[in-house]
Enzyme design. Structure first.
Site, short mmCIF file in Angstrom:
data_model
loop_
_atom_site.label_atom_id
_atom_site.label_comp_id
_atom_site.label_asym_id
_atom_site.label_seq_id
_atom_site.Cartn_x
_atom_site.Cartn_y
_atom_site.Cartn_z
N HIS A 1 0.88 -1.16 0.00
CA HIS A 1 0.00 0.00 0.00
C HIS A 1 0.93 1.22 0.00
CE1 HIS A 1 -4.06 -1.75 1.35
NE2 HIS A 1 -3.28 -2.76 1.06
N ARG B 1 -3.91 4.39 2.09
CA ARG B 1 -5.21 4.18 2.74
C ARG B 1 -4.97 3.74 4.18
NH1 ARG B 1 -8.96 0.85 -0.86
NH2 ARG B 1 -10.60 2.41 -0.82
N THR B 2 -5.74 4.32 5.08
CA THR B 2 -5.74 3.84 6.47
C THR B 2 -6.98 2.97 6.64
OG1 THR B 2 -4.59 5.81 7.26
CG2 THR B 2 -5.81 4.55 8.90
N GLU C 1 -13.63 -13.30 6.43
CA GLU C 1 -14.91 -13.73 6.98
C GLU C 1 -14.94 -15.25 7.14
OE1 GLU C 1 -14.47 -12.06 4.02
OE2 GLU C 1 -14.58 -10.15 5.09
N1 HPA Z 1 -12.72 -10.65 2.39
C1 HPA Z 1 -12.43 -9.44 2.88
N2 HPA Z 1 -11.55 -8.63 2.32
C2 HPA Z 1 -10.95 -9.04 1.20
C3 HPA Z 1 -11.20 -10.29 0.64
C4 HPA Z 1 -12.15 -11.15 1.27
O1 HPA Z 1 -12.44 -12.28 0.83
N3 HPA Z 1 -10.42 -10.39 -0.47
C5 HPA Z 1 -9.73 -9.22 -0.56
N4 HPA Z 1 -10.03 -8.41 0.45
#
Ligand code: HPA
Length: 277
Positions: A76, A97-98, A198
């Site tokens: 980043h 980006r923060t 997730e």
């Molecule tokens: N989930 C959350 N953030 C992300 C993902 C994901 O699957 N891929 C890239 N950033």
């Protein structure tokens, strides 16, 4: 006694808009560009767009601008660039980006957006890397953000500030993007807090409530952009299918690699869209 300099946005009594105005003055002084028309935040995979949009007038380390924090993540790039398009527009490219998951509070997350508005930008283009929920999507595919679901339980707005979020991801700007690439699909972006990805159950929840993309940025930034009166265009790069949709475990390396592979194609798309704004 600590030698650590307190961050200006961490003082609850500070006015975040005054700090953004100071940051905009720093940008004008350091770039020599008095005002900008468009701002663009580069997420994973979108980094090369800056070179393709036009001529770089100035490139400055974000840490020299009031209120910007050091980038938490390698990859980043912590730079702000002022780019002049062939059409003569000034684009502020934000490579710093923060993220909310850094835990420094929403004021710091949206500082770049407020600063962009204070430089004069009326259009905010937000890009990110995200997990795709639609099974027809493939890693490396860019998708327009049509709306969002903010699952952070937080807001950049302070106090009783009621802001309408209808058509937040401007249908006018999405139409313009589709004149450049009519095959662009679109979807609803769900912002989770992160930094963990997730669970498959959370991805199913996101799907059930109407989400198509999962990520860890953008929704809070977008709300701040609307508060500042900017028109928002959002793009996600599907770097992976979301947990449980793809059968293999997710990894940060996979996300970065998908971004790297897609970069030439999506950066050129983004540059062409910016040329039409
Ligand atoms: N989930 C959350 N953030 C992300 C993902 C994901 O699957 N891929 C890239 N950033």
């Amino acid at each position: 006694m600590s030698t650590h300099t307190p961050h200006p946005l961490d003082d609850p009594a500070a006015d975040p808009f005054a700090i953004a105005a100071d940051a905009a003055a720093d940008i004008a002084r350091l770039t020599g560009v008095e005002s900008h028309d468009i701002a663009l935040t580069l997420g994973s995979g979108w980094g090369r767009a800056a070179e393709l949009i036009g001529e770089t007038v100035a490139s400055i380390p974000a840490t020299e601008v009031t209120g910007f924090s050091k980038p938490a993540l390698e990859g980043h790039a912590g730079t702000l660039r002022s780019v002049r398009t062939p059409g003569g527009k000034h684009v502020l490219v934000i490579g710093a980006r923060t993220h909310y998951y850094e835990g420094h509070g929403v004021r710091r997350v949206v500082h770049s957006v407020r600063t962009a508005a204070a430089t004069g930008a009326r259009t905010m283009v937000l890009t990110n890397g995200a997990g795709g929920i639609r099974e027809t999507w493939t890693p490396g595919q860019p998708v327009l953000i049509s709306d969002h679901i903010n699952l952070t339980a937080d807001s950049p707005l302070e106090g009783a500030t009621f802001i309408d979020l209808t058509d937040l991801y401007s249908s006018r700007l999405r139409d313009i993007a589709r004149t450049v690439d009519p095959s662009l699909d679109e979807g609803v972006y769900c912002q989770f807090r992160g930094p963990h990805y997730e669970t498959p159950a959370e991805v199913q929840m996101a799907k059930t409530i109407g989400g198509h993309l999962v990520g860890m940025s953008t929704a809070l930034e977008s709300i701040a952009a609307r508060q500042a009166g900017m028109e928002v265009l959002g793009f996600s790069l599907v770097t992976n299918l979301a947990a449980g949709i793809q059968k293999t475990p997710l990894s940060h390396e996979e996300v970065i690699e998908a971004g790297r592979e897609a970069e030439p194609v999506i950066s050129s798309l983004l540059a062409r869209v910016i040329g039409e704004l």
